[in-house]
Design an enzyme around this catalytic site. Structure first.
Site, PDB file in Angstrom:
ATOM      1  N   TYR A 160       0.812  -1.211   0.000  1.00 44.75           N
ATOM      2  CA  TYR A 160       0.000   0.000   0.000  1.00 44.75           C
ATOM      3  C   TYR A 160       0.849   1.267   0.000  1.00 44.75           C
ATOM      4  O   TYR A 160       0.373   2.345  -0.305  1.00 44.75           O
ATOM      5  CB  TYR A 160      -0.872  -0.010   1.253  1.00 44.75           C
ATOM      6  CG  TYR A 160      -2.346   0.037   0.965  1.00 44.75           C
ATOM      7  CD1 TYR A 160      -2.962  -0.995   0.279  1.00 44.75           C
ATOM      8  CD2 TYR A 160      -3.116   1.094   1.401  1.00 44.75           C
ATOM      9  CE1 TYR A 160      -4.316  -0.959   0.039  1.00 44.75           C
ATOM     10  CE2 TYR A 160      -4.464   1.135   1.170  1.00 44.75           C
ATOM     11  CZ  TYR A 160      -5.063   0.112   0.485  1.00 44.75           C
ATOM     12  OH  TYR A 160      -6.402   0.146   0.260  1.00 44.75           O
ATOM     13  N   LYS A 237       0.719 -14.288   5.841  1.00 47.66           N
ATOM     14  CA  LYS A 237       0.850 -15.341   4.831  1.00 47.66           C
ATOM     15  C   LYS A 237       2.319 -15.795   4.865  1.00 47.66           C
ATOM     16  O   LYS A 237       3.016 -15.850   3.853  1.00 47.66           O
ATOM     17  CB  LYS A 237       0.446 -14.757   3.466  1.00 47.66           C
ATOM     18  CG  LYS A 237       0.337 -15.760   2.366  1.00 47.66           C
ATOM     19  CD  LYS A 237      -0.920 -16.570   2.399  1.00 47.66           C
ATOM     20  CE  LYS A 237      -0.911 -17.604   1.293  1.00 47.66           C
ATOM     21  NZ  LYS A 237      -1.946 -18.622   1.428  1.00 47.66           N
ATOM     22  N   ASP A 338      -5.401 -16.612   4.421  1.00 47.12           N
ATOM     23  CA  ASP A 338      -6.549 -17.197   3.708  1.00 47.12           C
ATOM     24  C   ASP A 338      -7.434 -17.973   4.673  1.00 47.12           C
ATOM     25  O   ASP A 338      -8.658 -17.949   4.604  1.00 47.12           O
ATOM     26  CB  ASP A 338      -6.111 -18.061   2.519  1.00 47.12           C
ATOM     27  CG  ASP A 338      -4.888 -18.912   2.787  1.00 47.12           C
ATOM     28  OD1 ASP A 338      -4.385 -18.878   3.926  1.00 47.12           O
ATOM     29  OD2 ASP A 338      -4.430 -19.609   1.870  1.00 47.12           O
ATOM     30  N   ASP A 362      -6.847  -4.697   4.705  1.00 49.53           N
ATOM     31  CA  ASP A 362      -7.758  -4.009   3.785  1.00 49.53           C
ATOM     32  C   ASP A 362      -8.865  -4.983   3.362  1.00 49.53           C
ATOM     33  O   ASP A 362     -10.067  -4.701   3.477  1.00 49.53           O
ATOM     34  CB  ASP A 362      -6.956  -3.528   2.571  1.00 49.53           C
ATOM     35  CG  ASP A 362      -7.743  -2.586   1.676  1.00 49.53           C
ATOM     36  OD1 ASP A 362      -8.798  -2.120   2.089  1.00 49.53           O
ATOM     37  OD2 ASP A 362      -7.285  -2.333   0.546  1.00 49.53           O
TER      38      ASP A 362
HETATM   39  O1  LIG Z   1      -7.472   5.048  -0.646  1.00 52.97           O
HETATM   40  C1  LIG Z   1      -8.157   4.308  -1.340  1.00 52.97           C
HETATM   41  O2  LIG Z   1      -8.572   4.632  -2.435  1.00 52.97           O
HETATM   42  C2  LIG Z   1      -8.537   2.958  -0.838  1.00 52.97           C
HETATM   43  C3  LIG Z   1      -8.359   2.846   0.637  1.00 52.97           C
HETATM   44  C4  LIG Z   1      -8.954   1.619   1.169  1.00 52.97           C
HETATM   45  O3  LIG Z   1      -9.408   0.724   0.485  1.00 52.97           O
HETATM   46  C5  LIG Z   1      -9.015   1.469   2.610  1.00 52.97           C
HETATM   47  O4  LIG Z   1      -8.533   2.315   3.349  1.00 52.97           O
HETATM   48  O5  LIG Z   1      -9.550   0.445   3.063  1.00 52.97           O
HETATM   49 MG   LIG Z   2     -10.316  -0.824   1.650  1.00 54.09          MG
END
Ligand SMILES: O=C(O)CCC(=O)C(=O)O
Ligand SMILES: [Mg+2]
Ligand SMILES: NC(=O)C1=CN([C@@H]2O[C@H](COP(=O)(O)OP(=O)(O)OC[C@H]3O[C@@H](n4cnc5c(N)ncnc54)[C@H](OP(=O)(O)O)[C@@H]3O)[C@@H](O)[C@H]2O)C=CC1
Length: 474
Positions: A160, A237, A338, A362
């Site tokens: 991320y 994982k 998973d 997420d």
């Molecule tokens: O920043 C985004 O566009 C996605 C962020 C996201 O999916 C989240 O924070 O769960």
């Molecule tokens: Mg999200």
């Protein structure tokens, strides 16, 4: 000091001491309305927050809202591509606690996520997403009331972080060549692996620092929960990615068994201790045999390792944790990513706090929200040591934008988390009660309405749901 905004004339700043907020009775709180459905969600939510604070404190406490800009609205105010103006960053830095609606991130090209940028700029390393069931909420799950978990998602690293290079660029060609001709061949465990020349490359850094400060917050939260909920599960994982996902698990355990030694027991330790409790004269080898179901098939070296593990645990904690004392400690275990997805579906009641890396968290937070009624019921907070920004789990849901129809529950519950964080529990409790009563009286927005049996027709609008919540404060 600001270019285009001015703080409210009345109100004071929230300050921080040792990572905790010190909150005046009239705090100034910056808010970002958000893109897409933010236009519907924010006004409905603000109305509920103000009504709850007024009802709880009769004017003694009051929030002074400070409108700041990000996303599309910021571009309207500050000019093209000014998605995250300096004014906004200054205001959040100065006032410390903020709340926001969702912000759009284009897929493929274009700007990187503003949501992620805010978390990184303010080092909001813990993304905290509770998923609990409100009575009466329709759910596709048979026993949604058993779901009561808090996801602690690492918020500043992993893929991320967005360090990646596009296929075909000079830099990615150089990187692939370096990896293929130098780094991979010089690491024997990689054998003859090679990266295809037409690949894009993304980097997934996971640090010990990032992991341990996140797991620390997760354990501290577990300490505040009732005994039966004192479990912290490290999600990873690590069977596949040993030095990132596997390291996350190992560093998590390391923190739990050093900094929180007196408060924590790991699952494996609990097995070793209970083997000895069942049979006080058990030998190290018999204990290891029970610990490792495949013990007989292990190599001599692995058997020795298992016996050494048993001895080390008994030497270190039999006195402090043995004879059942471990049952009073926080249980720290780990589950493969998973597998936890299916276990949250089949046995949600077994889990309480899940500590995850960024991407796993997420996925998991959207999936867990689905069980308790969907993304309209998924709140969240991004917490650091000197700043916090509250926001829902969901995004801008563009197809619903401006229709006054989406569920503001998730943003309102994010505000509940903010009020709790500020120590304004009475206002937070009023809102939770209002939501519970509105849902159990079938006064709900479209998302919950369509799942109810019989379906609710017509559903409430976003703004009407806010009014229903307020109606049930009394
Ligand atoms: O920043 C985004 O566009 C996605 C962020 C996201 O999916 C989240 O924070 O769960
Ligand atoms: Mg999200
Ligand atoms: N923190 C943030 O600001 C986040 C921003 N985003 C961004 O949001 C944009 C859209 O993302 P997308 O993938 O569509 O995901 P969204 O979370 O925005 O929406 C997906 C679906 O979830 C349901 N949903 C979302 N919000 C609500 C709500 N308040 N009430 C009821 N249902 C809701 C809707 O389902 P249905 O239509 O089936 O009813 C919606 O179509 C992207 O640019 C993405 O990057 C995404 C996540 C977080």
């Amino acid at each position: 000091m600001y270019e285009k905004i001015s703080p409210p004339e009345t109100g004071e700043k929230i300050t921080f001491a040792e990572g905790k907020p010190i909150v005046p009775d009239h705090p100034i709180l910056p808010f970002i309305r958000g893109d897409g459905t933010g236009v519907d969600l924010w006004p409905a939510s603000q109305k509920v927050f103000d009504a709850a604070v007024q009802a709880a404190y009769g004017g003694k406490r009051k929030i002074s809202w400070f409108k700041v800009y990000a996303g599309d609205e910021a571009c309207e105010q500050y000019g093209t591509y000014q998605y995250l103006p300096e004014d906004t960053l200054k205001a959040i830095e100065e006032y410390g606690v903020a709340i926001k609606g969702p912000l759009t991130t284009p897929i493929g090209g274009g700007i990187r996520s503003l949501n992620v940028a805010l978390r990184q700029i303010f080092d909001l390393y813990a993304c905290v997403r509770p998923c609990r069931y409100y009575a009466g909420t329709p759910s596709p799950h048979k026993t949604p009331e058993k779901m009561d978990v808090i996801i602690y998602r690492e918020n500043t690293e992993d893929i991320y972080l967005g360090i990646e290079w596009r296929e075909g660029t000079e830099i990615v060609k150089k990187l692939i060549e370096y990896l293929n001709t130098d780094l991979i061949p010089s690491t024997p465990e990689h054998g003859k692996k090679q990266i295809r020349l037409d690949s894009g490359i993304g980097i997934k850094p996971i640090s010990k620092t990032g992991t341990q400060r996140l797991v620390k917050r997760a354990i501290q939260n577990a300490l505040r929960l009732p005994k039966e909920k004192q479990t912290v599960t490290l999600v990873h994982k690590g069977n596949i990615m040993k030095y990132t996902e596997g390291a996350f698990r190992d560093w998590g355990y390391e923190l739990a068994t050093t900094e929180f030694r007196q408060e924590c027991v790991t699952e494996r330790e609990s097995w070793i201790l209970s083997n000895k409790e069942e049979n006080p004269d058990i030998s190290l080898e018999d204990n290891a045999h029970k610990l490792e179901p495949g013990y007989d098939a292990l190599t001599a070296e692995k058997k020795e390792e298992a016996c050494a593990e048993v001895k080390a645990v008994l030497d270190a904690i039999w006195e402090s944790h043995g004879n059942g004392k471990w049952k009073e400690k926080i249980m720290v275990n780990d589950r493969i990513a998973d597998s936890i997805f299916q276990q949250l579906q089949t046995r949600p009641g077994e889990y309480s706090i899940l500590a995850t890396m960024n991407l796993n968290g997420d996925y998991l937070s959207d999936a867990a929200a689905a069980i308790v009624g969907g993304l309209g019921m998924g709140p969240g907070a991004n917490i650091g040591d000197s700043c916090a920004i509250f926001e829902a789990t969901h995004g801008t849901a563009p197809k619903h934008a401006g229709l006054d129809r989406v569920n503001p529950g998730s943003l309102i519950l994010s505000g509940v988390m903010m009020l709790e964080y500020m120590g304004w529990q009475e206002a937070a409790d009023l809102i939770k009660m209002g939501i519970e009563k509105a849902i159990s009286n079938r006064e709900v927005t479209y998302d919950l309405a369509r799942l109810m049996e019989p379906p609710v027709k017509p559903p409430l609008k976003c703004s009407e749901f806010a009014d229903a919540i307020i109606k049930y404060f009394g």
